[in-house]
Enzyme design. Structure first.
Site, short mmCIF file in Angstrom:
data_model
loop_
_atom_site.label_atom_id
_atom_site.label_comp_id
_atom_site.label_asym_id
_atom_site.label_seq_id
_atom_site.Cartn_x
_atom_site.Cartn_y
_atom_site.Cartn_z
N TYR A 205 -16.99 14.88 -15.35
CA TYR A 205 -17.49 13.50 -15.29
C TYR A 205 -18.45 13.37 -14.10
O TYR A 205 -18.21 13.94 -13.04
CB TYR A 205 -16.30 12.55 -15.16
CG TYR A 205 -16.69 11.13 -14.84
CD1 TYR A 205 -17.58 10.43 -15.67
CD2 TYR A 205 -16.21 10.49 -13.71
CE1 TYR A 205 -17.96 9.14 -15.36
CE2 TYR A 205 -16.58 9.20 -13.40
CZ TYR A 205 -17.47 8.53 -14.23
OH TYR A 205 -17.85 7.25 -13.92
N LYS B 160 -8.93 4.24 -19.37
CA LYS B 160 -9.31 4.62 -20.73
C LYS B 160 -8.11 4.46 -21.68
O LYS B 160 -7.64 3.36 -21.87
CB LYS B 160 -9.86 6.04 -20.70
CG LYS B 160 -10.84 6.29 -19.53
CD LYS B 160 -12.15 5.55 -19.72
CE LYS B 160 -12.97 5.36 -18.45
NZ LYS B 160 -13.07 6.43 -17.50
N ASP C 142 -7.88 17.09 -15.50
CA ASP C 142 -8.19 15.70 -15.81
C ASP C 142 -7.93 15.52 -17.31
O ASP C 142 -8.66 16.04 -18.15
CB ASP C 142 -9.64 15.41 -15.44
CG ASP C 142 -10.01 13.95 -15.65
OD1 ASP C 142 -9.46 13.33 -16.58
OD2 ASP C 142 -10.86 13.44 -14.91
N ARG D 38 0.85 -1.21 0.00
CA ARG D 38 0.00 0.00 0.00
C ARG D 38 0.87 1.25 0.00
O ARG D 38 0.44 2.33 -0.38
CB ARG D 38 -0.99 -0.01 1.18
CG ARG D 38 -1.89 1.22 1.23
CD ARG D 38 -3.19 1.00 2.02
NE ARG D 38 -2.99 0.31 3.27
CZ ARG D 38 -2.47 0.86 4.38
NH1 ARG D 38 -2.10 2.13 4.37
NH2 ARG D 38 -2.32 0.14 5.48
#
Ligand code: LCS
Length: 394
Positions: free
Chosen positions: A112, A209, A184, A59
């Protein structure tokens, strides 16, 4: 050695990786491990104290993930990169880091749907307010900036309306006030647009994407200054915990190698489909950055290499007609997401932007007649034949 100084076509393949450091393995190895052993208790103590570099627990860092972080930093021209379990984990880690209760965020007039949802939650829980604005002139932005403005958060092209924002202009005003600009860059990928080079501070990707490009990973990436990213790594990344899995990093490293080739093909196909759609009698409006008649064409010429693979268009019809158009397609897939080899088509008002209240949605230009197309890598003639047969039946 970090290959930050090479052309993008080279950096997508070699950036952040030296085979010599990994037994000569040509392909970056998959470190599928949750934790790392220490040679001694004292070494563990030194690592936790930050006195000795080295991995501790996945992590907090993983070698496969590190290669991807260095590679995306090289591609965006940034000092540092961070990888997340999803685009939204990246968006939330950045926004939560940059804001505190009662702050203010300036946003592009469309975002978005889930980013919009996150900002709504931050408003309700922490009184962090957002202004959604066109961001077309310096005067407009100056008038919006307040002492408590924590950042300017932009999508360009905006999902799904394809409106563009002049990043250099926004960055210049923001710098006067010391307000960071977050972009973004999901719709463009670093191959088509590099916001840091235009003066912006942080770049975010839904790597789900174009970065991954094969529709098989959910992932997010952030690039920016090392100090800020180190801070995010030790707070909103480590403690909220939305980190990227090593296998996902491995898949993304594989996908990234073909980013320039894929993007060129997405752009070629989208240009062809755009021209056909524009001339179709049932298409009333069309939004594509590479359109010479698009109202943002001057911005496009300045900051994007090509128009990308995303097209939005309005049909001469109702919501039912839009849904029927999708239902009549033969091989084109009705699906959200974008940037995959497969052409994907969706209805933003009832899918990706359904969480946005109707009045805000209409303000953003997301009408029931709007359709979003992610043009894939298939033969453009086949894509068009399928779209045309369905459009003809409206
Ligand atoms: N930013 C943009 C511009 C996006 O389009 C998305 C997802 C995200 C962030 C979030 O990324 P994720 O957590 O999904 O990796 N966009 C989607 C879309 O337009 N259709 O499906 C998901």
């Amino acid at each position: 050695m970090k290959k930050h100084d090479k052309h993008m076509e080279t950096a997508v393949i070699h950036g952040g990786y030296e085979a010599e450091d990994m037994y000569g393995s040509l392909v970056p190895p998959l470190f599928q491990t949750s934790t790392y052993t220490f040679e001694s208790a004292e070494q563990g103590e030194r690592r936790f104290a930050g006195e000795e570099s080295g991995y501790i627990y996945s992590r907090l860092g993983n070698p496969t993930v590190t290669i991807l972080e260095e590679r995306i930093a090289a591609l965006e021209g940034g000092e540092s990169g961070l990888a997340f379990a999803s685009g939204m984990a990246a968006v939330s880690a950045v926004l939560i880091k940059l804001t505190k209760a009662n702050d203010h965020v300036i946003c592009s007039e469309g975002l978005y749907g889930c980013t919009f949802g996150l900002l709504s939650m931050m408003r309700d829980k922490y009184n962090i307010t957002s202004d959604f604005a066109a961001l077309e002139t310096k005067e407009e932005i100056r008038a919006l900036i307040r002492p408590e403005t924590a950042c300017i958060y932009i999508e360009t092209p905006i999902n799904p309306t394809m409106k563009l924002i002049d990043l250099q202009m926004v960055a210049e005003v923001a710098r006067e006030y010391g307000v960071p600009v977050v972009v973004d860059n999901t719709f463009s990928s670093p191959y088509l647009q590099r916001p840091l080079e235009l003066g912006c501070d942080v770049v975010i990707h839904s790597a789900t994407k174009y970065i991954g490009g094969h529709g098989d990973v959910i992932a997010g990436l952030v690039v920016g200054k090392k100090d800020l990213l180190d801070d995010i790594a030790m707070t909103t990344q480590k403690d909220i915990g939305g980190v990227m899995a090593p296998f996902d990093a491995w898949l993304l490293l594989r996908g990234l190698k073909t980013l320039p080739i894929r993007m060129e093909r997405h752009c070629d196909n989208a240009e062809k489909i755009f021209k056909k759609l524009k001339d179709h009698p049932k298409v009333t409006r069309i939004f594509f950055p590479g359109d010479e008649t698009h109202w943002n064409y001057d911005i496009y010429k300045r900051q994007m290499k090509r128009g990308g693979g995303m097209i939005a268009f309005e049909i001469d019809g109702t919501k039912k007609d839009a849904q029927a158009l999708l239902n009549r397609l033969s091989f084109l897939k009705i699906a959200v997401s974008l940037g995959d080899a497969e052409t994907l088509i969706e209805h933003p008002a009832t899918m990706t932007h359904a969480v946005v209240p109707e009045f805000s949605r209409l303000d953003m230009g997301i009408h029931d007649r709007l359709i979003r197309l992610s043009v894939g890598l298939e033969a453009w003639e086949d894509i068009w034949a399928d779209l045309k047969q369905s459009l003809d039946q409206i």
